[in-house]
Design an enzyme around this catalytic site. Sequence first.
Site, PDB file in Angstrom:
ATOM      1  N   LYS A 154      42.482  35.147  35.604  1.00 39.46           N
ATOM      2  CA  LYS A 154      41.578  34.418  36.504  1.00 39.46           C
ATOM      3  C   LYS A 154      41.234  33.043  35.926  1.00 39.46           C
ATOM      4  O   LYS A 154      41.095  32.079  36.674  1.00 39.46           O
ATOM      5  CB  LYS A 154      40.274  35.205  36.730  1.00 39.46           C
ATOM      6  CG  LYS A 154      40.475  36.565  37.360  1.00 39.46           C
ATOM      7  CD  LYS A 154      40.706  36.482  38.840  1.00 39.46           C
ATOM      8  CE  LYS A 154      40.888  37.863  39.416  1.00 39.46           C
ATOM      9  NZ  LYS A 154      41.431  37.908  40.746  1.00 39.46           N
ATOM     10  N   LYS A 171      48.475  39.771  46.777  1.00 39.87           N
ATOM     11  CA  LYS A 171      47.900  39.353  48.055  1.00 39.87           C
ATOM     12  C   LYS A 171      47.842  37.837  48.161  1.00 39.87           C
ATOM     13  O   LYS A 171      47.971  37.285  49.232  1.00 39.87           O
ATOM     14  CB  LYS A 171      46.471  39.887  48.183  1.00 39.87           C
ATOM     15  CG  LYS A 171      46.399  41.366  48.449  1.00 39.87           C
ATOM     16  CD  LYS A 171      44.967  41.750  48.810  1.00 39.87           C
ATOM     17  CE  LYS A 171      44.583  43.047  48.142  1.00 39.87           C
ATOM     18  NZ  LYS A 171      43.662  42.892  47.025  1.00 39.87           N
ATOM     19  N   LYS A 199      54.781  40.645  40.107  1.00 44.06           N
ATOM     20  CA  LYS A 199      54.504  41.738  41.036  1.00 44.06           C
ATOM     21  C   LYS A 199      54.118  41.170  42.399  1.00 44.06           C
ATOM     22  O   LYS A 199      53.703  40.020  42.488  1.00 44.06           O
ATOM     23  CB  LYS A 199      53.400  42.633  40.486  1.00 44.06           C
ATOM     24  CG  LYS A 199      52.057  41.934  40.337  1.00 44.06           C
ATOM     25  CD  LYS A 199      51.046  42.867  39.708  1.00 44.06           C
ATOM     26  CE  LYS A 199      49.726  42.185  39.455  1.00 44.06           C
ATOM     27  NZ  LYS A 199      48.753  42.183  40.505  1.00 44.06           N
TER      28      LYS A 199
HETATM   29  P1  TYM Z   1      43.519  45.018  44.125  1.00 44.72           P
HETATM   30  O1  TYM Z   1      42.790  44.701  45.371  1.00 44.72           O
HETATM   31  O2  TYM Z   1      44.142  43.887  43.352  1.00 44.72           O
HETATM   32  O3  TYM Z   1      44.681  46.058  44.406  1.00 44.72           O
HETATM   33  C1  TYM Z   1      44.402  47.259  45.110  1.00 44.72           C
HETATM   34  C2  TYM Z   1      45.320  48.365  44.626  1.00 44.72           C
HETATM   35  O4  TYM Z   1      46.692  47.992  44.811  1.00 44.72           O
HETATM   36  C3  TYM Z   1      47.398  48.138  43.583  1.00 44.72           C
HETATM   37  N1  TYM Z   1      48.443  47.103  43.483  1.00 44.72           N
HETATM   38  C4  TYM Z   1      49.713  47.333  43.136  1.00 44.72           C
HETATM   39  N2  TYM Z   1      50.342  48.469  42.788  1.00 44.72           N
HETATM   40  C5  TYM Z   1      51.665  48.379  42.514  1.00 44.72           C
HETATM   41  N3  TYM Z   1      52.370  47.223  42.574  1.00 44.72           N
HETATM   42  C6  TYM Z   1      51.771  46.056  42.912  1.00 44.72           C
HETATM   43  N4  TYM Z   1      52.485  44.941  43.017  1.00 44.72           N
HETATM   44  C7  TYM Z   1      50.380  46.083  43.205  1.00 44.72           C
HETATM   45  N5  TYM Z   1      49.482  45.138  43.575  1.00 44.72           N
HETATM   46  C8  TYM Z   1      48.296  45.778  43.740  1.00 44.72           C
HETATM   47  C9  TYM Z   1      46.360  47.963  42.500  1.00 44.72           C
HETATM   48  O5  TYM Z   1      46.779  48.558  41.286  1.00 44.72           O
HETATM   49  C10 TYM Z   1      45.165  48.657  43.122  1.00 44.72           C
HETATM   50  O6  TYM Z   1      45.248  50.045  42.935  1.00 44.72           O
HETATM   51  N6  TYM Z   1      39.990  45.743  40.671  1.00 44.72           N
HETATM   52  C11 TYM Z   1      40.661  46.359  41.804  1.00 44.72           C
HETATM   53  C12 TYM Z   1      39.710  46.829  42.907  1.00 44.72           C
HETATM   54  C13 TYM Z   1      38.671  47.781  42.452  1.00 44.72           C
HETATM   55  C14 TYM Z   1      38.872  49.125  42.047  1.00 44.72           C
HETATM   56  C15 TYM Z   1      37.573  49.633  41.754  1.00 44.72           C
HETATM   57  C16 TYM Z   1      40.006  49.936  41.910  1.00 44.72           C
HETATM   58  C17 TYM Z   1      37.330  47.516  42.394  1.00 44.72           C
HETATM   59  N7  TYM Z   1      36.686  48.642  41.968  1.00 44.72           N
HETATM   60  C18 TYM Z   1      37.413  50.946  41.306  1.00 44.72           C
HETATM   61  C19 TYM Z   1      39.822  51.235  41.448  1.00 44.72           C
HETATM   62  C20 TYM Z   1      38.555  51.729  41.169  1.00 44.72           C
HETATM   63  C21 TYM Z   1      41.595  45.342  42.415  1.00 44.72           C
HETATM   64  O7  TYM Z   1      41.378  44.164  42.319  1.00 44.72           O
HETATM   65  O8  TYM Z   1      42.608  45.893  43.152  1.00 44.72           O
END
Ligand code: TYM
Length: 305
Positions: free
Chosen positions: A115, A200, A197
């Site tokens: 970040k 979004k 990877k």
């Molecule tokens: P976020 O919004 O970046 O992603 C959401 C979920 O998608 C998975 N993910 C991926 N998995 C495989 N390959 C990829 N290219 C890929 N891109 C995203 C992420 O691993 C995630 O599971 N910090 C977290 C959100 C969060 C959270 C939590 C998750 C907030 N509180 C508590 C679990 C438990 C995040 O930014 O995910």
Amino acid sequence: MNLKKEIVMSGIRPTGFLHLGNYFGAIRNYVKMQDEFECYFMVADLHSLTTHPDTKTLKANVHRVLAENIASGLDPDKVALYCQSHVRETSELYLYLNMLDYKGELENTAIFKDKVRLNPENVNAVLLTYTVLQAADILLHRAKYVPVGKDQEQHLEMARNFANRFNHRYGNVLPEPHAFNYNQDLVKIPSLDGTGKMSKSENEMATLYLADTDDVIRKKVMKTKTDNGPTEPDTPKPDYIENIFLLMKLVCKDDVVEKYEADYNSCTIRYGDLKKQLAEDMINFITPIRSQVEALLHNEKYYSK
Ligand code: TYM
């Protein structure tokens, strides 16, 4: 007999359209887990505020993420599906956990370094404590399993550390949470250009979104990098070809993947045909979800304006 189900928690930030990484890293497991476990799944709007989005679009983005979860098969009657900021107790636990985490360890997390690289002008305190807020989300529910992709592994390690420190100081109340993917390694879905990877917010042309139209999917898949093919039988695949096969395994039938594996190993592979096949199978996978999302977003039962 104890019939109490084990607790599962996870979340997704509403920072843009969901993509194949979100689906195969997280949502696919949410859907599988909803019958077996007590599940808490949420849209992490507080986490998304750390990067100062245009708040005019936030509500629509939250609605879209909820619709994308439901369209992928999540049943809001079986799981708690909610918005992070609606659970005020998370912020309270976040405060207590913040007294047990240290600047040095937080500065060392991959997410913080990332970040800072992306937004050097916005290194705010909650960016530093991003993983503490995530730990609070998980520990509040005393969750044991957290279905996430590979990129979240370090966050789960931190959550375990915070839980142990909390227990050490205040008594044994928080179980250790673990990243979960049904006895398999955590998933990392690569970007279509093979440079990282799917994400979004970075590199849209290299990411397949659940909202992509058929034409856009075709265009993105046909643009993926290939070469002239191997000249020696059983040559190891370069990374960018390995990535294409990984995507095929997600959406194509086994016999289709086997055919192209055999073609590769016998040096007869035609990447143009492979990409056409992958594009059509990808369309077959994404289109029903996209249509269902649109229907849900126009359904007043789920969303009031
Ligand atoms: P976020 O919004 O970046 O992603 C959401 C979920 O998608 C998975 N993910 C991926 N998995 C495989 N390959 C990829 N290219 C890929 N891109 C995203 C992420 O691993 C995630 O599971 N910090 C977290 C959100 C969060 C959270 C939590 C998750 C907030 N509180 C508590 C679990 C438990 C995040 O930014 O995910």
